[in-house]
Scaffold this motif. Structure first.
Motif, PDB file in Angstrom:
ATOM      1  N   ASN A 128       0.828  -1.215   0.000  1.00 36.62           N
ATOM      2  CA  ASN A 128       0.000   0.000   0.000  1.00 36.62           C
ATOM      3  C   ASN A 128       0.852   1.250   0.000  1.00 36.62           C
ATOM      4  O   ASN A 128       0.527   2.249  -0.677  1.00 36.62           O
ATOM      5  CB  ASN A 128      -0.917   0.005   1.217  1.00 36.62           C
ATOM      6  N   ALA A 129       1.962   1.223   0.723  1.00 39.25           N
ATOM      7  CA  ALA A 129       2.848   2.381   0.748  1.00 39.25           C
ATOM      8  C   ALA A 129       3.443   2.640  -0.636  1.00 39.25           C
ATOM      9  O   ALA A 129       3.562   3.796  -1.072  1.00 39.25           O
ATOM     10  CB  ALA A 129       3.954   2.168   1.771  1.00 39.25           C
ATOM     11  N   LEU A 130       3.810   1.553  -1.333  1.00 40.68           N
ATOM     12  CA  LEU A 130       4.369   1.712  -2.676  1.00 40.68           C
ATOM     13  C   LEU A 130       3.324   2.275  -3.647  1.00 40.68           C
ATOM     14  O   LEU A 130       3.621   3.134  -4.494  1.00 40.68           O
ATOM     15  CB  LEU A 130       4.890   0.368  -3.192  1.00 40.68           C
ATOM     16  N   LYS A 131       2.077   1.789  -3.513  1.00 37.70           N
ATOM     17  CA  LYS A 131       1.020   2.307  -4.392  1.00 37.70           C
ATOM     18  C   LYS A 131       0.770   3.793  -4.140  1.00 37.70           C
ATOM     19  O   LYS A 131       0.606   4.578  -5.085  1.00 37.70           O
ATOM     20  CB  LYS A 131      -0.266   1.511  -4.172  1.00 37.70           C
ATOM     21  N   ASP A 132       0.769   4.192  -2.857  1.00 36.05           N
ATOM     22  CA  ASP A 132       0.588   5.609  -2.539  1.00 36.05           C
ATOM     23  C   ASP A 132       1.722   6.447  -3.116  1.00 36.05           C
ATOM     24  O   ASP A 132       1.507   7.569  -3.611  1.00 36.05           O
ATOM     25  CB  ASP A 132       0.520   5.796  -1.023  1.00 36.05           C
ATOM     26  N   GLN A 138       3.455   5.751  -5.777  1.00 36.72           N
ATOM     27  CA  GLN A 138       3.292   5.847  -7.225  1.00 36.72           C
ATOM     28  C   GLN A 138       2.242   6.901  -7.606  1.00 36.72           C
ATOM     29  O   GLN A 138       2.435   7.687  -8.555  1.00 36.72           O
ATOM     30  CB  GLN A 138       2.897   4.486  -7.791  1.00 36.72           C
ATOM     31  N   ILE A 139       1.127   6.920  -6.858  1.00 34.78           N
ATOM     32  CA  ILE A 139       0.087   7.939  -7.140  1.00 34.78           C
ATOM     33  C   ILE A 139       0.640   9.344  -6.944  1.00 34.78           C
ATOM     34  O   ILE A 139       0.400  10.259  -7.741  1.00 34.78           O
ATOM     35  CB  ILE A 139      -1.126   7.698  -6.224  1.00 34.78           C
ATOM     36  N   GLU A 140       1.408   9.506  -5.871  1.00 36.07           N
ATOM     37  CA  GLU A 140       2.003  10.818  -5.614  1.00 36.07           C
ATOM     38  C   GLU A 140       2.987  11.199  -6.719  1.00 36.07           C
ATOM     39  O   GLU A 140       3.071  12.372  -7.134  1.00 36.07           O
ATOM     40  CB  GLU A 140       2.702  10.794  -4.253  1.00 36.07           C
ATOM     41  N   ASN A 141       3.724  10.200  -7.197  1.00 35.19           N
ATOM     42  CA  ASN A 141       4.681  10.482  -8.282  1.00 35.19           C
ATOM     43  C   ASN A 141       3.980  10.988  -9.544  1.00 35.19           C
ATOM     44  O   ASN A 141       4.438  11.932 -10.194  1.00 35.19           O
ATOM     45  CB  ASN A 141       5.483   9.230  -8.610  1.00 35.19           C
ATOM     46  N   HIS A 142       2.856  10.324  -9.892  1.00 32.88           N
ATOM     47  CA  HIS A 142       2.118  10.758 -11.096  1.00 32.88           C
ATOM     48  C   HIS A 142       1.568  12.168 -10.930  1.00 32.88           C
ATOM     49  O   HIS A 142       1.582  12.986 -11.884  1.00 32.88           O
ATOM     50  CB  HIS A 142       0.975   9.778 -11.390  1.00 32.88           C
ATOM     51  N   ARG A 143       1.068  12.466  -9.748  1.00 33.53           N
ATOM     52  CA  ARG A 143       0.527  13.818  -9.527  1.00 33.53           C
ATOM     53  C   ARG A 143       1.613  14.879  -9.657  1.00 33.53           C
ATOM     54  O   ARG A 143       1.411  15.933 -10.275  1.00 33.53           O
ATOM     55  CB  ARG A 143      -0.107  13.879  -8.138  1.00 33.53           C
ATOM     56  N   ALA A 179      12.083   6.531  -5.004  1.00 36.86           N
ATOM     57  CA  ALA A 179      11.262   5.315  -4.945  1.00 36.86           C
ATOM     58  C   ALA A 179      12.134   4.070  -5.065  1.00 36.86           C
ATOM     59  O   ALA A 179      11.923   3.074  -4.364  1.00 36.86           O
ATOM     60  CB  ALA A 179      10.218   5.339  -6.051  1.00 36.86           C
ATOM     61  N   ALA A 180      13.130   4.134  -5.980  1.00 32.86           N
ATOM     62  CA  ALA A 180      14.021   2.976  -6.120  1.00 32.86           C
ATOM     63  C   ALA A 180      14.802   2.722  -4.833  1.00 32.86           C
ATOM     64  O   ALA A 180      15.016   1.575  -4.425  1.00 32.86           O
ATOM     65  CB  ALA A 180      14.980   3.211  -7.283  1.00 32.86           C
TER      66      ALA A 180
END
Length: 685
Positions: free
Chosen positions: A421-425, A427-432, A448-449
């Motif tokens: 869940n932390a990784l998904k959050d 990723q969403i923040e990265n796209h924004r 992220a890496a």
């Protein structure tokens, strides 16, 4: 027989004393006259204190308050029902306590704390009945209902109660954790008397763990708290614990003095339960000293008190002590029925460990009075029951390990899910952020890496730690912690495998099993102390390692017994190996604290398959046959080996007659025994 729930457990008085832990209150000096007092929380607390030593009087006071209490607000009504349930159990009426628990549960509705109080009362009633597993489950459920914001008094009661029950079940590591937490809560809140109660419980726990210095320190601190508070009844209780510590360290004059002081204090304040416990332990003191008349006299004084409190465990202990004293005095006819009655009582209440202890002492008394056949029969009963208990303990350990594994597995799954869940959050923040500021994308990806790399390293580290822990658990489950030898559980697993797939043996080659018992080991413990006994066990284990091959399995069978399993040996070399084992053990005295302790051993052994017909038996029957050979070695002078060389009869009927009574079969010419003499056994000074 030492009273187990006084001498070797956390119970302060007779078997119904655990409820005092649930209510979590110390004894105070106050008037015990019944009067029409308002049902306030303070009034109920005073009655609960009175109940610890005078449950009948406390019940009278509660009945006087009952009509007003049942019309009071919910909190006061719940406190009244809690006090009533505890007091009913203390007086021995477990059924009434169970009904009061159900009434308290119905009153709770959605109130979590009142519902937990009902569970503690139920645990109390179950404990009085001797249903330890159910009592532990109820106390654990109550504890899990509390959090850091729950009242300190409830958290204290639950911790002390659960720790006490776990101790009764010999789950010492878990019991220590709960009792130490109860002591911390009492200290944080300035509850001197409650802290004294927990210190007394910890002293008994340290005693069972053989940490005698810590046990004496905790008992002395508890006694100081009782003296400062003029708490005579509690001091009488704590003196019992002090006496048990002196007994374990073989300081008998101090033990005798502490027991007499406990009895005097208990009688001075009318603490009948503590008086009974002191009398029972004095009876055991005189029994071990050989003063059988004094042992019987003190036990008979305690009998009316145990019956007054409906204390089945105390009555069975008294019957055991009187029966042993009569047998050792030569009056076997009147002693045997008393011990058999005590054994039936322990069996009916599921007190299997007490049953094993009584059988062991019973057999020893019969042997000392020359009743060899009866002693052998009692020995076989004790062996059978011990094996049943071992299997039950094995199943419990397996279930605990399985539950622990499942809990760890769930925790790992939750951790991994949180990481996902932390990784998904992220990723969403990265796209924004990419839509707003494109040139920050590379920085975010690098971060992220880095996070993924760190998480991956942490997962690998966690997995390595889990593997190491699993390896440690595997070693612990198969090794004896004192000697480092294989334990009985490992041997049973190995023998089950061999019975399922027996190995082919070369001609004139057999597998052999030797059962070794250190001579007069109890005298070493009694006269030199348990640390000296441990030093002897460690030295014998090391000598066996040096005398045997790497392929031979050496097992700590239990107490002072060792077992050696030789997978391949020529039949004509078995007596020679027995001689080598005898001289390896007795060739040199064991040095301890500047002193030399002479050590000899008795041995029973046999080859399998049994010659000359190659008869194969299950390993349990092999051990039973070898155990009888060991018994003959001990009965015929010790420091020698008796081995089953060959059968002189054919057919299943012959082997069954030999298994029933080896000595009689030898006398009748049904079996040939090989006898190997060792050095004369030297009594321990």
């Amino acid at each position: 027989m030492i009273r187990q729930d006084v001498a070797n457990t956390l119970l302060i008085v007779v078997h119904r004393a655990l409820p005092a832990y649930f209510v979590g209150i110390a004894l105070l000096s106050f008037s015990i006259h019944i009067h029409a007092e308002a049902p306030t929380l303070d009034a109920l607390t005073r009655i609960e204190i009175l109940a610890n030593d005078h449950p009948d009087r406390a019940l009278q006071q509660l009945r006087a308050l009952e009509s007003e209490a049942r019309k009071a607000p919910m909190a006061t009504r719940a406190a009244f029902l809690g006090a009533l349930g505890y007091t009913q159990a203390l007086s021995g009426d477990a059924e009434a306590a169970q009904r009061t628990s159900s009434e308290l549960e119905a009153l709770a509705g959605g109130n979590r704390e009142i519902a937990a109080e009902a569970m503690l009362v139920r645990a109390n009633a179950l404990f009085v009945r001797g249903s330890l597993d159910a009592a532990a489950a109820s106390a654990k459920s109550a504890l899990e209902s509390f959090d850091a914001h729950s009242p300190a008094r409830l958290r204290y009661w639950a911790r002390h109660a659960l720790g006490s029950i776990l101790f009764e079940q010999a789950r010492y590591d878990q019991a220590l954790t709960h009792l130490q937490e109860a002591a911390r809560i009492a200290e944080d809140n300035g509850w001197a008397r409650r802290r004294g109660m927990v210190l007394n419980s910890l002293a008994t726990l340290y005693l069972n763990l053989r940490q005698y210095d810590r046990a004496l320190q905790a008992a002395a601190e508890a006694c100081d708290i009782a003296r400062r508070g003029n708490d005579t009844a509690a001091l009488a209780n704590y003196k019992l614990t002090e006496a048990n510590i002196h007994s374990a360290t073989d300081t008998r004059p101090a033990q005798h003095m502490a027991l007499n002081e406990s009895l005097r204090l208990a009688r001075s304040v009318g603490a009948r339960a503590t008086e009974s416990a002191a009398l029972i332990n004095l009876s055991d003191y005189y029994l071990s000293s050989g003063d059988y008349a004094a042992a019987i006299g003190h036990a008979e004084q305690a009998m009316p008190i145990t019956r007054e409190f409906q204390d089945w465990s105390g009555e069975a202990t008294i019957q055991t002590n009187i029966g042993l004293a009569r047998i050792l005095s030569g009056d076997t006819a009147s002693g045997k029925p008393l011990i058999e009655t005590a054994l039936e009582t322990y069996a009916s209440h599921g007190a299997r460990n007490d049953e094993v202890a009584v059988l062991r002492e019973y057999g020893d008394a019969l042997r000392k009075t020359g009743q060899s056949a009866a002693a052998l029969e009692t020995l076989l009963r004790e062996r059978t029951l011990s094996e049943e208990l071992l299997q039950s303990e094995k199943q419990r350990v397996v279930l605990e390990l399985q539950a622990r594994y499942e809990a760890d597995k769930r925790d790992r799954e939750i951790t991994l899910l949180n990481r996902e869940n932390a990784l998904k959050d992220a990723q969403i923040e990265n796209h924004r952020l990419a839509r707003r500021v494109w040139w920050l994308l590379m920085v975010v990806c690098a971060l992220a890496a880095l996070v993924v790399g760190l998480l991956y390293r942490r997962v690998r580290s966690t997995n390595r730690q889990l593997e190491e822990r699993n390896e440690e658990l595997a070693i612990q489950s198969s090794r004896d912690p004192l000697t480092g030898l294989y334990n009985r559980r490992y041997f049973q697993q190995r023998m089950a495998q061999l019975d399922a797939s027996p190995a082919d043996l070369a001609t004139n080659t057999v597998r052999a099993t030797y059962l070794i018992d250190i001579d007069h080991f109890k005298r070493i413990n009694d006269r030199r102390g348990h640390p000296a006994g441990d030093a002897v066990l460690i030295a014998v284990a090391e000598r066996l390692r040096e005398a045997l091959r790497e392929a031979d399995m050496i097992v700590r069978w239990g107490g002072e017994e060792f077992l050696i399993f030789v997978p391949r040996i020529r039949a004509d070399q078995m007596a020679e190996l027995a001689q080598r084992i005898i001289h390896a053990i007795s060739g040199q005295a064991v040095a301890y604290n500047g002193d030399l302790i002479p050590v000899t051993a008795s041995i029973g052994y046999a080859p399998f398959p049994l010659p000359p017909g190659g008869i194969r038996l299950p390993w349990e029957r092999e051990i039973n046959l070898i155990d009888m050979a060991l018994y003959l070695a001990k009965a015929h002078g010790r420091s020698r080996a008796y081995g089953v060389a060959r059968l002189l009869t054919e057919g299943d009927g012959g082997i069954e007659r030999i298994e029933h009574d080896l000595e009689q079969a030898w006398t009748n010419g049904l079996v040939e025994l090989a006898i190997t003499e060792g050095p004369p056994p030297v009594p321990v000074d």
